[in-house]
Design a protein around this motif. Structure first.
Motif, PDB file in Angstrom:
ATOM      1  N   THR A  76      38.680  14.055  64.292  1.00 50.48           N
ATOM      2  CA  THR A  76      37.351  14.796  64.102  1.00 50.48           C
ATOM      3  C   THR A  76      37.468  16.226  64.156  1.00 50.48           C
ATOM      4  O   THR A  76      38.487  16.697  64.418  1.00 50.48           O
ATOM      5  N   ILE A 108      29.753  16.826  59.562  1.00 51.49           N
ATOM      6  CA  ILE A 108      30.687  16.616  60.863  1.00 51.49           C
ATOM      7  C   ILE A 108      31.400  15.151  60.931  1.00 51.49           C
ATOM      8  O   ILE A 108      30.732  14.200  60.653  1.00 51.49           O
ATOM      9  N   ASN A 109      32.583  15.418  60.846  1.00 48.14           N
ATOM     10  CA  ASN A 109      33.542  14.112  61.084  1.00 48.14           C
ATOM     11  C   ASN A 109      33.528  13.233  59.807  1.00 48.14           C
ATOM     12  O   ASN A 109      33.989  12.163  59.913  1.00 48.14           O
ATOM     13  N   GLN A 110      33.034  13.913  58.640  1.00 45.80           N
ATOM     14  CA  GLN A 110      32.823  12.842  57.425  1.00 45.80           C
ATOM     15  C   GLN A 110      33.580  13.691  56.288  1.00 45.80           C
ATOM     16  O   GLN A 110      34.560  13.122  55.668  1.00 45.80           O
ATOM     17  N   TYR A 159      37.211  12.907  55.829  1.00 43.92           N
ATOM     18  CA  TYR A 159      37.831  12.410  57.166  1.00 43.92           C
ATOM     19  C   TYR A 159      37.499  11.026  57.256  1.00 43.92           C
ATOM     20  O   TYR A 159      36.736  10.291  57.087  1.00 43.92           O
ATOM     21  N   GLY A 182      38.724   7.584  60.625  1.00 42.25           N
ATOM     22  CA  GLY A 182      39.023   7.298  61.924  1.00 42.25           C
ATOM     23  C   GLY A 182      40.278   7.296  62.277  1.00 42.25           C
ATOM     24  O   GLY A 182      40.545   7.391  63.518  1.00 42.25           O
ATOM     25  N   ASP A 204      34.571  19.775  65.158  1.00 43.20           N
ATOM     26  CA  ASP A 204      33.236  20.095  65.727  1.00 43.20           C
ATOM     27  C   ASP A 204      33.066  21.733  65.352  1.00 43.20           C
ATOM     28  O   ASP A 204      32.376  22.178  65.904  1.00 43.20           O
ATOM     29  N   ASP A 259      41.487  10.323  72.794  1.00 42.32           N
ATOM     30  CA  ASP A 259      41.024  10.777  71.467  1.00 42.32           C
ATOM     31  C   ASP A 259      41.482  12.188  71.228  1.00 42.32           C
ATOM     32  O   ASP A 259      42.087  12.824  72.078  1.00 42.32           O
ATOM     33  N   TYR A 260      41.097  12.661  70.110  1.00 41.50           N
ATOM     34  CA  TYR A 260      41.571  13.848  69.431  1.00 41.50           C
ATOM     35  C   TYR A 260      41.250  14.940  70.298  1.00 41.50           C
ATOM     36  O   TYR A 260      41.766  15.966  70.539  1.00 41.50           O
TER      37      TYR A 260
END
Length: 635
Positions: free
Chosen positions: A84, A249-251, A282, A284, A86, A497-498
């Motif tokens: 991910t 975001i995150n895609q 991106y 998962g 941000d 998580d990351y």
């Protein structure tokens, strides 16, 4: 004097003599162009900078040897990232920045991919400095522009240097502030950096030459929200060939080539930056990313997973030749991969504990059973290079070690360097190594209690948490953790998580992590942040928290080296001392790069030894791309 020489040539009746003289003159002119100009006694002015020796490329060279100067422009590079993000601010102290978010920011000089430690003018057209290297002046190209069309000036360079000190990573800022006390604009396009007399000079010039250049006007237009240390989706403006196009975001992230890029005709850029767009998809996890590649969602994949490389490339597109599974030779020193122990934790203070923790890892079984026998076992921090320690220390290396006196174990002077232990590959736990490890733990005062756990005299349990953010590594680390538990250590594997992993890594809130120290054929000031004492408690580049006076002294010698012999000898000495500290479990390495790609990609025949050039040397073959789309293999 020039007039006399001309007359002498004109009166010469021998044509062959004239030809010979002209050839000699041409040779010396070529030689002079390749050398820096000594403008006055003790002063050097040049189109580039070399740490040692002379630059390969003369002033005014047409292009780097390793590019295809006729490489077509167009198409899209599509790659992947796992996890991910941000932020699109690559220098933030908080959060996680998007992939390639630093690419739009250029520096004064650019590294050559075929000569270690050599740099050529990018934003700066030339530099000048005294032989002492007490300072350096960069002369900027007046044509250099940010993506909004505003000029890149000396004021922007000074601002960039200062904001990195004020809002950049603490370990970087503190180290640089001591060594580079002043930067000043001498004119609109001329900037000067002053270097502290208290530190070695080598690599000071390349340090400032590689600093990213930001737009002062952009930051100062809104200083409250446009901070370097905070996450933001607006990356600001740079002067590079690509600018941010879209962010999901995150895609995915898409960058597009700036059609008005100021530097596209520079000799250092000919044959480079060939894509119209660069897209990062991106995913998962690694499994989803592999499926995305097979489906053509993205089309080029540097592979770092041995299981995938061995088993996942059997789909139709590989069989019929639409996807190429390639290996490219890598002339760089392999990254120093391994499992790092946090020396700030009390359980790792005794070197016998650290050696025992090393002995619990079975590389041979891991490689054969989980990694398909594709890797080699690493021992040195400068593996397979002339900088790796070997045999008994001698010559300049022995002198450097002897000068450390009581700061090192005297056995280092008379012993071969520590090498990675060998294990039997037929089972995860090598009983011989585990028995040796348990004896070391007993000697260190960590004995087995009635519940099977190891405790010290104070009754404290010997516990180790291995922090991870990767499911790929989880299958590798799992058996290793079980071996630690077999020895009575309360070992746990904790995959988070990351975002949490990034935060805990920065805060040094871990016992052990997997890490890869970046290495170089000409190591320099970066060693202070990786292994030095001054920022050991918080440097993200020194996950071990290593602080050792002998290591500091050897780093000083390396940075102060005036010849390559001194550099190499002291690096070998440092390698020997680091290995003797046993703060890292050495794991695996490759001397090639694994790259899978759909066949629309092409690259120069003479790729350089020190970079695969995926981002800036490869290009799209439009005819092959059209064939893939016509066949339905790609959309």
């Amino acid at each position: 004097m020039a007039q006399v020489k001309t007359r002498a040539l004109q009166s010469d009746r021998s044509a062959p003599t004239k030809a010979i003289l002209l050839l000699i003159l041409g040779f010396f002119l070529t030689l002079m162009l390749a050398l820096p100009l000594r403008a006055e006694e003790g002063m050097i002015k040049s189109h580039g900078f070399a740490e040692f020796g002379e630059l390969k490329y003369p002033e005014g060279f047409a292009h780097f040897d390793y590019v295809n100067p006729q490489a077509p422009k167009g198409g899209e590079l599509a790659i992947s990232a796992v996890g991910t993000f941000d932020s699109m601010n690559p220098y933030t102290r908080n959060g996680r920045a998007g992939a390639l978010s630093s690419e739009q920011f250029e520096s004064l000089l650019i590294a050559s991919y075929d000569e270690p430690g050599s740099y050529y003018g990018l934003i700066a057209e030339s530099l000048e400095y005294p032989e002492s290297q007490d300072w350096v002046i960069f002369n900027l190209r007046p044509e250099a522009r940010f993506s909004n069309g505003s000029p890149v000036t000396a004021a922007d360079v000074v601002f960039s240097h200062n904001i990195l000190l004020d809002q950049g990573l603490q370990s970087y800022a503190e180290a640089v502030r001591k060594r580079i006390p002043k930067a000043e604009a001498l004119g609109t396009y001329q900037v000067k950096f002053h270097f502290s007399p208290d530190f070695p000079r080598r690599a000071m010039i390349s340090q400032v030459a590689g600093t990213p250049v930001f737009s002062k006007a952009w930051f100062e237009a809104d200083p409250e929200t446009r901070r370097l240390d905070e996450p933001r989706l607006d990356p600001g403006i740079g002067s590079g060939p690509y600018i941010l196009d879209t962010v999901d975001i995150n895609q995915r992230i898409t960058y597009r080539r700036n059609p008005d890029y100021w530097g596209k005709e520079l000799n250092v850029n000919i044959g480079r930056h060939n894509y119209d767009a660069i897209r990062v998809e991106y995913f998962g996890d690694a499994i989803a990313a592999m499926e995305g590649f097979k489906a053509g969602i993205y089309t080029l994949r540097p592979e770092n997973n041995s299981k995938s490389w061995a088993t996942a490339y059997e789909f139709d597109a590989v069989v019929n030749g639409d996807v190429i599974k390639g290996q490219i030779a890598n002339g760089n020193v392999p990254a120093a991969n391994g499992f790092v122990m946090n020396l700030l934790r009390p359980q790792f203070q005794d070197i016998r504990v650290r050696e025992a923790v090393q002995l619990a890892f079975n590389f041979e079984w891991t490689n054969e059973s989980l990694q398909y026998g594709l890797f080699r076992h690493r021992s040195s921090f400068w593996q397979d290079s002339d900088l790796a320690a070997s045999g008994l220390p001698q010559g300049l290396e022995l002198e450097a070690l002897a000068a450390l006196g009581e700061q090192i174990d005297p056995a280092i002077l008379t012993s071969e360097p520590v090498v990675a232990h060998s294990s039997k590959p037929n089972r995860p736990n090598d009983r011989r190594n585990l028995r040796r490890a348990m004896k070391l733990l007993d000697e260190a005062g960590w004995t087995v209690s009635s519940d099977g756990k190891r405790r010290n005299v104070a009754g404290e349990i010997l516990a180790i948490e291995f922090l991870l953010d990767s499911p790929t590594l989880e299958r590798i680390v799992g058996p290793y953790v079980e071996n630690l538990r077999t020895m009575g250590i309360d070992a746990v594997l904790n995959r988070v998580d990351y975002a949490q992993y990034t935060s805990r890594r920065r805060e040094k809130d871990f016992d052990m992590v997997s890490f890869a120290y970046r290495t170089s054929l000409e190591p320099s000031t970066g060693l202070y942040q990786q292994y030095g004492s001054e920022a050991h408690a918080y440097s993200v580049f020194n996950p071990a928290g290593l602080a050792d006076s002998a290591v500091d002294a050897l780093i000083d010698n390396i940075v102060d080296a005036k010849t390559q012999d001194v550099l190499y000898s002291n690096t070998r000495a440092l390698d020997r001392v680091l290995r003797a500290k046993r703060f890292m479990v050495p794991t695996w390495y490759l001397d090639v790069s694994w790259i899978a790609y759909w066949r629309q990609y092409a690259y120069p025949e003479n790729l350089p030894p020190y970079d695969t050039g995926l981002l800036d040397l490869w290009w799209i073959d439009a005819e092959r791309e059209a064939e893939l789309k016509a066949s339905g293999a790609l959309r």
